[in-house]
Design an enzyme around this catalytic site. Structure first.
Site, short mmCIF file in Angstrom:
data_model
loop_
_atom_site.label_atom_id
_atom_site.label_comp_id
_atom_site.label_asym_id
_atom_site.label_seq_id
_atom_site.Cartn_x
_atom_site.Cartn_y
_atom_site.Cartn_z
N ASP A 79 0.02 4.41 10.97
CA ASP A 79 -0.04 5.78 10.85
C ASP A 79 0.76 6.61 12.20
O ASP A 79 0.87 7.79 11.95
CB ASP A 79 -1.57 6.06 10.93
N GLY A 80 1.06 5.74 12.98
CA GLY A 80 1.44 6.56 14.19
C GLY A 80 0.54 7.13 15.23
O GLY A 80 1.08 8.20 15.77
N LYS A 96 0.85 -1.27 -0.02
CA LYS A 96 -0.14 0.00 0.03
C LYS A 96 0.91 1.37 0.20
O LYS A 96 0.29 2.23 0.47
CB LYS A 96 -0.64 0.02 1.01
N CYS A 125 4.32 2.88 13.86
CA CYS A 125 3.50 1.79 13.42
C CYS A 125 2.98 1.95 11.86
O CYS A 125 4.08 2.38 10.96
CB CYS A 125 2.26 1.32 14.34
N ARG A 181 -0.77 2.20 17.85
CA ARG A 181 0.11 1.71 18.68
C ARG A 181 1.19 2.35 19.20
O ARG A 181 1.68 2.27 20.26
CB ARG A 181 0.63 0.26 17.84
#
EC number: 3.1.3.95
Lengths: 621, 638
Positions: free
Chosen positions: B413-414, B327, B411, B417
């Site tokens: 998109d931040g 992606k 992670c 997690r």
């Protein structure tokens, strides 16, 4: 060489640098002293006692030992029981299997005492304030066709029933609780989870921790014992019926259940001395076969009688203590230490199978023949094992002591309690209503005709689904009332409430030590405050202020302060007081089994370091 | 005391009581000693007109008047519908018949048949879904099930309306439970309670960075995102390396998902090692590189003189990280980023977590299955996820503290997690965040300002309960915090009730704190102006939320043990609706007594000291002392 200890320590020694002969010697020495069958005489206790002159004076003033008629009479008076104290067996003339002294229902005649070597004889354990009492007995095997044992049993039951309200319930524990062998099996599985000697293995087992707990069944056995005890408590407290618990030997699960019942009902046994007396009464005098059950002698033929029944009891106590901390005067550490002491073959407490066994051996071993029997210390003399400071850790700093106006409170409180539970107010002297009595008697006779006595129950509690729901209701009814630490205590038995005794089982495992955390952090803070309270009190005293009993409560409990205050709580770990890390490093234990990649990415170095971090285990303080 | 009237339905867990407190299950008249003191207070007006002008926000009064069938309304709260003879089917007690009231904020059910009366009081924000169960029964009753976000389900039944034109109370309920879907405003925008403190002022980015010693010679505060142009999900205030001009930041933003560039979250006061957060690099299938991004990370490493390495923690399992390449995302290759070491932390995505919580609910609600409790618990994997998150945070904290190395955490998109990890690591590293106010700052900073998408993850006022964006990310974080408080009983200033209160108001829609998805949206919606902050409420009565055992360990790093052996299911939250699992009186109560005793004794000592001083003063200077007065107060006390 890897040594697995009974207190779950694992030691690993490398013998590669020592001479082969030395290594062999050491190995054989350990095997000889630990693992080979031997006679009781070889135990360290006897060489220890011969070489130590040991003053007898102190022990009596503390724990009630139940080795004299007076002790028994006193305990019965304390609980207001009215049964018959039997002292005819003081020289084991009646039966060597019976304790020196014991109490039976007052209707039991002399001739009944000797039949079946004491089997089937209901032994008094404890009287409820309503007058009903708890009895235990060794059941008579119903092998023969003849009716003799059965008529005897009926007679005994009638005797028990006569004690109060003419009612009795029997509970055969052999049917409803796991057998001693199963207890051992389960414990052995459970134990393996903690006998871990390397980090990788530890983290590997961590993933399946919860399901392994379930699979070994140990916690379930604990739950069952507690549940059984609650059932008995319900009979005594709610229905005011006498209860007779029985099992084959009468001294294993009977001891577990009867002691738990007494702990739940009687706040006296939740004090340190009370608890020790309880162990003396139910376990030592009650004839729990400590020698066989812990197999100190490593006899092959006794291997199957080995079983951690006493430990099971301590586990149950621990569960109660976790749920109702302030109700107990002794601490978790105390229980842990006590559980360790069972394996220390120095104390007379846990060495013998019963009273007469003890008596015989101690007499025979006495250095001065025909004089007083050999004098061995009991485990209750903690000074043999620990210094005063360490002993301070045995008390629970948060114990809520009973208000001083002891007796008056008790009197006014108890009847109230009765009313709350809407019991038949049948307190001590019930004038027997004729009709009522007759019905009961008829009923009794009818039921006594039934062949299997063990199934003879007035309550539906033999069918488990009903039992658990009845127990649940009983618990819920109790739960809605305000909690009284000096009244009835019931454990919550639902899944999450029964836990693993962390202190006992995890104390040696380095990877799970919480540095700067764990219960000790709280303990130290509490002790600190107690210390301050004490100090303030002293200041007040100095100022000539008289203090009333209001404030005395805090005083004896502040002792722990001195032990812990010396160390900053930050530096203590959750394994305190059993392990103190000497070269205390700030390095977290990072799970290794999480990912394989961990090992690849240079964590190996970290791993290697960690082996050194765990300071050698030091004993208490 | 408790909290505003509406809230105590949620805040059933009170540290001081063993008895059931007022919530869905219990009843109002449980006599608690601490309430009796309040009973003496005059009850304020009950009609909804008058309440709005009342400045009183002590909640317990409503509870004491149990003769009324309506709830005590909050300012601007109004009754929308009321129905008599509704049956609430309680999983513990059984069927209860009573009156159901729906307001624009809450659902209130009261059964007067029982002694004490039974009250169920829950904010509509907690409701995740309302469904009609089956058709009309033989007795002409229809039943409705309410699935709640706080691990419980409620079931009601009532007679079918004979007048079919009239809307059923449950239709009204659905309208107000999902205001966003029905074009209504969320109650938080109407609630007009005035608190002494403005909770929106708790967090000021400048102040917080200043506390950390920023800006310094290596780090600067940039205003490049002042209008949210660089990144619309980031806050306006960002800390970046001194050497990187704003122009370069824009080029780095182009290479990071959603423009979420690496920025500083926390700096070690001594070693200068930093915790950096960002989103995944846009590597893609072709292994794209960005010189700017590589240089940027090198600068971050250089800013810490103690170490010549940089650790990049990718929270995802490596498989998922690799799949993201399809992606356009991915992870940093160690070839491109020299001296950087990449570690995957194996934490699963929001969908896995949602499923895990669903299973957990099955296991614990309404009743715990008798057998195989631990196996059932294990099969939910909930604690396993908690363990992985804590383990990840532990490794980050360890690298920063023991390794003196800077770390970059991301992670995809931040914002899920990543924030779990950074905020937990910061909690371990910095004692300030373990105080009540510090924790508020931590949430405001790491979660709210950096754009954890609360609106989407919780679905405030939205009826679309199957929305795949919903996930218990924040709940997991609070659970992790709770696990830490269990291990370090004295290291946190706040107590369990504080954590539960935060979770309750995560759903309640009473306060504006957890509304919207980002700082930009909050500014646009003028939340600080139009709504009340949860912190205003909490800080108005901090003693309720204070852990009496707290020892200020401020300079102390906490390393929790992340073994399953020490992780426990948070019974006080997940199983709190089950009356059997109500906690016994906890140690804290006893401890509070001790504290009170200390205070009392201290007072007495001080009094005496003063008198001694007075007396000695009077005897030396012959001033008029009053010896008679000096003894009496103490003695009357005794």
């Amino acid at each position: 060489m890897i040594i697995h200890c009974k207190d779950l320590r694992v030691f690993q020694f490398s013998l590669s640098f020592s001479k082969e002969e030395d290594a062999k010697k050491i190995f054989q020495g350990i095997v000889h002293h630990c693992l080979e069958p031997k006679s009781l005489r070889c135990l360290f206790a006897f060489s220890y006692c011969e070489n130590t002159s040991y003053p007898e004076v102190q022990r009596k003033k503390q724990t009630v030992m139940f080795d004299s008629v007076e002790d028994w009479i006193q305990d019965m008076k304390r609980t207001k029981g009215n049964c018959r104290v039997v002292s005819e067996n003081s020289n084991f003339e009646l039966s060597p299997k019976l304790p020196q002294f014991f109490i039976v229902p007052s209707n039991v005649s002399d001739e009944d005492l000797t039949k079946y070597q004491g089997k089937g004889l209901p032994m008094w354990c404890w009287s409820h304030h309503s007058g009903c009492a708890l009895f235990k007995t060794a059941s008579i095997p119903l092998v023969q066709e003849d009716n003799v044992p059965q008529t005897y049993m009926e007679k005994m039951l009638t005797a028990v029933a006569h004690n109060h309200l003419y009612s009795v319930k029997t509970e055969d524990l052999s049917d409803t609780l796991p057998a001693v062998q199963d207890i051992l099996l389960s414990y052995n599985k459970f134990k393996q989870f903690f006998l871990i000697d390397n980090t990788t293995e530890f983290w590997m087992s961590d993933m399946k921790w919860f399901s392994s707990l379930d699979n070994c069944g140990w916690l379930d056995i604990i739950r069952q014992c507690l549940q059984k005890a609650v059932e008995v408590v319900e009979c005594l407290e709610k229905e005011n019926t006498n209860v007779l618990i029985m099992e084959e030997g009468g001294s294993d699960l009977c001891c577990v259940v009867s002691s738990l019942v007494q702990l739940m009902l009687d706040p006296y046994y939740r004090t340190l001395l009370g608890f020790q007396s309880l162990v003396q009464k139910e376990w030592v005098a009650g004839g729990h076969a400590f020698l066989d059950r812990s197999n100190h002698l490593h006899l092959k033929d006794k291997a199957e009688s080995q079983s951690p029944v006493f430990l099971l009891f301590l586990e149950c106590v621990w569960q109660l203590q976790q749920q109702h901390g302030p109700a107990f005067q002794f601490s978790e550490t105390y229980l842990t230490v006590l559980s360790d002491s069972v394996h220390v073959p120095v104390f007379t407490t846990f060495l013998f199978n019963n009273d007469s066994h003890r008596d015989n051996i101690l007499r025979a071993e006495s250095p001065h023949t025909q004089r007083s029997p050999l004098n061995c210390p009991t485990v209750w003399d903690w000074s043999v094992q620990f210094d005063c400071k360490a002993q301070d850790l045995f008390t629970n700093p948060l114990y809520s002591e009973k208000p001083k106006q002891d007796t008056s409170v008790r009197k006014s409180y108890r009847p109230k309690h009765l009313r709350q539970l809407s019991l038949p107010s049948s307190a001590f002297k019930t004038p027997p209503k004729k009709g009522f009595f007759k019905d009961e008697a008829d009923n009794l006779k009818k039921i006594l005709g039934v062949k299997r006595l063990s199934r003879w129950m007035l309550s539906p509690s033999s069918e488990s689904p009903q039992t658990s729901s009845s127990v649940r209701e009983f618990y819920e009814a109790w739960q809605t009332k305000p909690l009284d630490y000096h009244g009835l205590l019931l454990p919550c038995l639902d899944g999450p409430s029964i836990r693993v005794w962390m202190q006992r089982y995890l104390r040696w495992i380095h990877d799970v030590q919480i540095l700067g955390g764990g219960p000790v952090a709280m303990l130290s803070k509490v002790s600190e405050i107690l210390g301050e309270v004490q100090e303030l009190q002293r200041q007040l005293d100095r100022h000539g202020c008289t203090l009333t009993s209001n404030h005395k409560g805090a005083r004896p409990r502040a002792k722990t302060a001195s032990v812990i205050a010396a160390r900053s709580s930050v530096r203590l770990s959750s394994s305190f007081p059993f392990v103190t890390s000497r070269n205390w490093l700030f390095k977290p234990a990072i799970p290794t089994s999480l990912l394989q990649s961990l090992m690849v990415t240079g964590m190996a170095g970290n791993l290697a370091d960690r082996e050194d971090d765990g300071g050698g285990p030091e004993s208490l303080v | 005391m408790e909290n505003t009237g509406s809230i105590d339905s949620l805040g059933s867990k009170r540290s001081s009581s063993r008895q059931p407190s007022v919530d869905s299950l219990s009843s109002t008249s449980t006599s608690r000693s601490d309430w009796s003191t309040h009973a003496a207070k005059p009850t304020f007006a009950m009609s909804s007109d008058n309440v709005s002008i009342s400045t009183e926000f002590s909640p317990e009064l409503r509870v004491l008047r149990d003769s009324k069938e309506e709830p005590q309304l909050l300012p601007k709260e109004s009754v929308q519908d009321m129905a008599k003879d509704v049956t609430y089917i309680c999983p513990y007690i059984g069927a209860l018949r009573g009156t159901l009231t729906v307001t624009n904020y809450r659902l209130f059910f009261k059964c007067m048949d029982r002694e004490p009366a039974f009250v169920l009081d829950l904010p509509l924000g907690v409701v995740s879904r309302v469904e009609k169960i089956g058709g009309a029964s033989s007795r002409g009753e229809v039943s409705y099930g309410l699935v709640c976000k706080d691990i419980r389900n409620l079931r009601f039944a009532h007679k079918q309306m004979e007048d079919s034109l009239r809307k059923s109370i449950f239709e009204i309920l659905m309208k107000f439970a999902f205001p966003v879907s029905n074009g209504l405003t969320i109650f938080a925008f109407e609630y007009g309670q005035v608190y002494p403190e403005n909770g929106w002022k708790v967090y000021d980015a400048q102040v917080e960075y200043k506390r950390q010693g920023l800006p310094n010679e290596s780090w600067r505060i940039t205003k490049v995102n002042d209008h949210y142009e660089l990144c619309d999900t980031y806050p306006s205030t960002l800390v970046v390396p001194v050497n990187i001009p704003d122009e370069e930041l824009k080029r780095v933003a182009a290479f990071r998902a959603k423009g979420r560039i690496p920025v500083l979250s926390w700096i070690h006061p001594e070693s200068q090692a930093t915790v950096i957060r960002c989103s995944q690099p846009m590597v893609g299938v072709n292994g794209k590189r960005s010189k700017d991004d590589e240089k940027y990370l090198q600068t971050i490493m250089d800013a810490n003189a103690q170490s010549h390495k940089l650790f990049i923690f990718d929270a995802r399992p490596s498989v998922n990280a690799a799949a993201n390449k399809m992606k356009g995302g991915g992870y940093e290759s160690e070839d491109a980023y020299q001296n950087a070491e990449l570690v995957f932390l194996d934490i699963h995505n929001i969908h896995v977590m949602r499923e895990s919580l669903r299973k957990l609910k099955e296991v614990v609600y309404p009743n715990i299955k008798e057998s195989h409790w631990f196996s059932n618990l294990e099969s939910t994997h909930w604690l396993e996820h908690i363990k992985l998150i804590l383990a990840g945070a532990l490794r980050i904290a360890d690298k920063v503290e023991s390794g003196k190395t800077s770390v970059v955490v991301h992670c995809s998109d931040g914002w899920d997690r990543t924030v779990q990890l950074t905020s937990l690591a910061m909690l371990m590293l910095d004692g300030h965040y373990r105080t009540i106010r510090g924790f508020q700052v931590l949430l405001e900073k790491e979660w709210l300002s950096f754009g954890h998408r609360f609106q989407l993850r919780i679905g405030h006022g939205d009826k679309n309960h199957t929305d795949a964006d919903r996930s218990p990310v924040f709940l997991q974080f609070i659970d992790c915090v709770w696990q830490m408080t269990r291990q370090f009983l004295a290291a946190f200033e706040f107590n369990e009730y504080f954590l539960i209160t935060i979770l309750d108001h995560l759903y309640s829609c009473l306060f504006g704190t957890f509304m919207c998805n980002s700082e930009q949206q909050r500014v646009k919606e003028e939340l600080p102006k139009k709504t009340v902050s949860l912190w205003a409420y909490i800080n108005s009565q901090p003693e309720e939320f204070t852990n009496p055992l707290y020892v200020n360990y401020s300079n102390h790093v906490l390393f929790p043990v992340v073994s399953m052996r020490h992780l426990e299911l948070w019974v006080g939250y997940y199983i709190r609706w089950n009356p059997r699992m109500r906690p016994q009186e906890p140690v804290h109560q006893r401890y509070k007594e001790l504290l009170a005793k200390r205070a009392e004794l201290q007072k007495r000592v001080e009094e005496l000291q003063r008198e001694v001083n007075n007396r000695s003063a009077s005897s030396s200077s012959e001033r008029a002392g009053s010896p008679t007065r000096s003894i009496t107060p103490v003695q009357t006390f005794v």
